[in-house]
Design an enzyme around this catalytic site. Structure first.
Site, short mmCIF file in Angstrom:
data_model
loop_
_atom_site.label_atom_id
_atom_site.label_comp_id
_atom_site.label_asym_id
_atom_site.label_seq_id
_atom_site.Cartn_x
_atom_site.Cartn_y
_atom_site.Cartn_z
CG ASN A 173 -6.06 -4.81 10.34
OD1 ASN A 173 -5.88 -3.71 10.88
ND2 ASN A 173 -5.58 -5.09 9.14
CG HIS B 15 -5.17 -8.81 0.63
ND1 HIS B 15 -4.52 -9.73 1.42
CD2 HIS B 15 -4.73 -7.59 1.06
CE1 HIS B 15 -3.73 -9.10 2.28
NE2 HIS B 15 -3.84 -7.81 2.08
N GLY C 207 9.04 -7.13 -0.02
CA GLY C 207 8.26 -5.91 0.02
C GLY C 207 9.09 -4.66 0.14
NE ARG C 208 8.35 -2.28 6.14
CZ ARG C 208 8.24 -1.52 7.22
NH1 ARG C 208 9.29 -0.86 7.68
NH2 ARG C 208 7.09 -1.41 7.85
CD GLN D 207 -3.20 -7.64 -1.97
OE1 GLN D 207 -3.32 -6.52 -1.52
NE2 GLN D 207 -2.45 -8.58 -1.40
CE1 TYR E 193 -6.73 -4.09 5.63
CE2 TYR E 193 -5.12 -5.60 4.70
CZ TYR E 193 -5.42 -4.41 5.34
OH TYR E 193 -4.40 -3.55 5.70
CG ASN F 63 -1.89 -8.72 5.80
OD1 ASN F 63 -1.38 -9.75 6.26
ND2 ASN F 63 -1.22 -7.92 4.99
CB THR G 198 -0.93 0.00 1.22
OG1 THR G 198 -1.88 -1.06 1.08
CG2 THR G 198 -1.68 1.32 1.36
#
Length: 358
Positions: A233, A173, A315-316, A96, A178, A176, A23
């Protein structure tokens, strides 16, 4: 093996390095992708496969500020800028599809949208809004069966629009915390109807969404991301979690999906996905298997060489290194990411990281 070509069902990849979904909150105008986003993804087209940031199939799923959608023609045209730019660089890209469900604040939603979830419990924690700063999550409304059927239709439409926009496929997705995991996870799903109450009931929505997407665009274009044992979450492990996910993946395998993508957040301090479960999930899925979570070149090579994955996602490192694959090939040093610009509007900390080529 990391730099070897790979056939992802019908999609040829030039290497086995996958750019994880990240994101970045740059879809500033009506949740519509733009030329800045096209530049960002094209810069990273050296990845074997790019998985885009979470993209909502519904106005109701736009829980975060400035995340993109894929449910109207303007968004299709915006995403075409992205896919054309990536394909021009020889890359492959899937979108995604992420419905945020209860991980939302109404200030981030367009007019007429509402916060929905499997149950009516509010997600713990806070959500950034551009209007009021950090705010507690908005209490959700528990979805009726009519709401569920409408959401399945939204996923199917978004899958179709993804192909119109030029994507090589989609990723559902279901991780996480969602919406899809809000149905999978027994700590969140308090339903007593056919979409809850048992492992089979909790798995039902994910399977119905997957089948609907497959019907629209073909199984070879539909992947899925899972995070069993994740704690984001308000989720977390629950009794029977391993058995539930194994049953789910076996049914997804029968559909012939493009891939299964398993995320382990333990590198960020959360409980790990048990190694045996990862092994069992890989064995349960007759197709390409992606591992993600805290990987670098050495650990990715190890996972591939030991047969624990077909592809490895990072990712990062891709945020800060547009040319990450070239840097790993050459064992060149990596740029450090700047977390303070991960979610801010504009080019700073987005398209301005240096490459080896200068």
């Amino acid at each position: 093996m990391l730099f070897d070509a790979f056939s992802l069902r019908a999609t040829p990849l030039k290497n086995r390095a996958v750019m994880s979904p990240l994101t970045r909150s740059r879809a500033a105008e009506n949740n519509t992708p733009n030329s800045l986003m096209a530049t960002y993804y094209a810069q990273r087209a050296g990845a074997g496969l790019i998985i885009t940031e979470g993209t909502s199939p519904s106005p109701n799923g736009l829980g975060y500020a400035r995340i993109p959608g894929l449910f109207n023609d303007a968004q299709v045209q915006g995403w075409k800028l992205v896919t054309d730019a990536v394909h021009a660089k020889g890359g492959r890209i899937v979108v995604q599809l992420m419905h945020t469900g209860r991980v939302a604040h109404t200030d981030n939603l367009p007019a007429g949208a509402e916060v929905l979830s499997s149950s009516s419990e509010t997600c713990p924690g806070q959500m950034w809004t551009d209007t009021q700063g950090n705010q507690p999550h908005t209490p959700p409304r528990a979805m009726t069966e009519a709401d569920i059927q409408a959401a399945i239709g939204e996923y199917a439409k978004a899958a179709r629009l993804a192909i119109e926009a030029g994507f090589d496929g989609i990723e559902l997705h279901a991780a996480n915390g969602y919406l899809l995991e809000q149905f999978l996870n027994a700590k969140v799903n308090r339903r007593t109807d056919g979409y809850g109450g048992t492992a089979e009931g909790r798995n039902r929505l994910v399977l119905e969404v997957a089948r609907a997407a497959v019907k629209e665009i073909g199984a070879e274009r539909v992947g899925i991301r899972l995070s069993p044992h994740g704690v984001l979450n308000g989720t977390g492990a629950f009794e029977g979690v391993d058995e539930q996910y194994l049953a789910l993946v076996k049914q997804l395998s029968a559909l012939g999906l493009m891939y299964v993508h398993v995320l382990d957040h333990s590198a960020m301090g959360t409980p790990p996905v048990p190694a045996q479960l990862k092994t069992d999930l890989r064995a349960a899925f007759d197709g390409p298997f992606i591992l993600a979570g805290g990987l670098d070149k050495a650990s990715a090579l190890q996972a591939l060489s030991e047969g624990r994955a077909d592809l490895t996602a990072m990712g990062r490192a891709f945020i800060a290194n547009p040319d990450l694959v070239d840097r790993m090939r050459q064992d060149a040093p990596l740029n450090a990411p700047a977390p303070e610009t991960f979610y801010t509007p504009g080019a700073k900390g987005y398209t301005d990281y240096p490459t080896l080529a200068g």
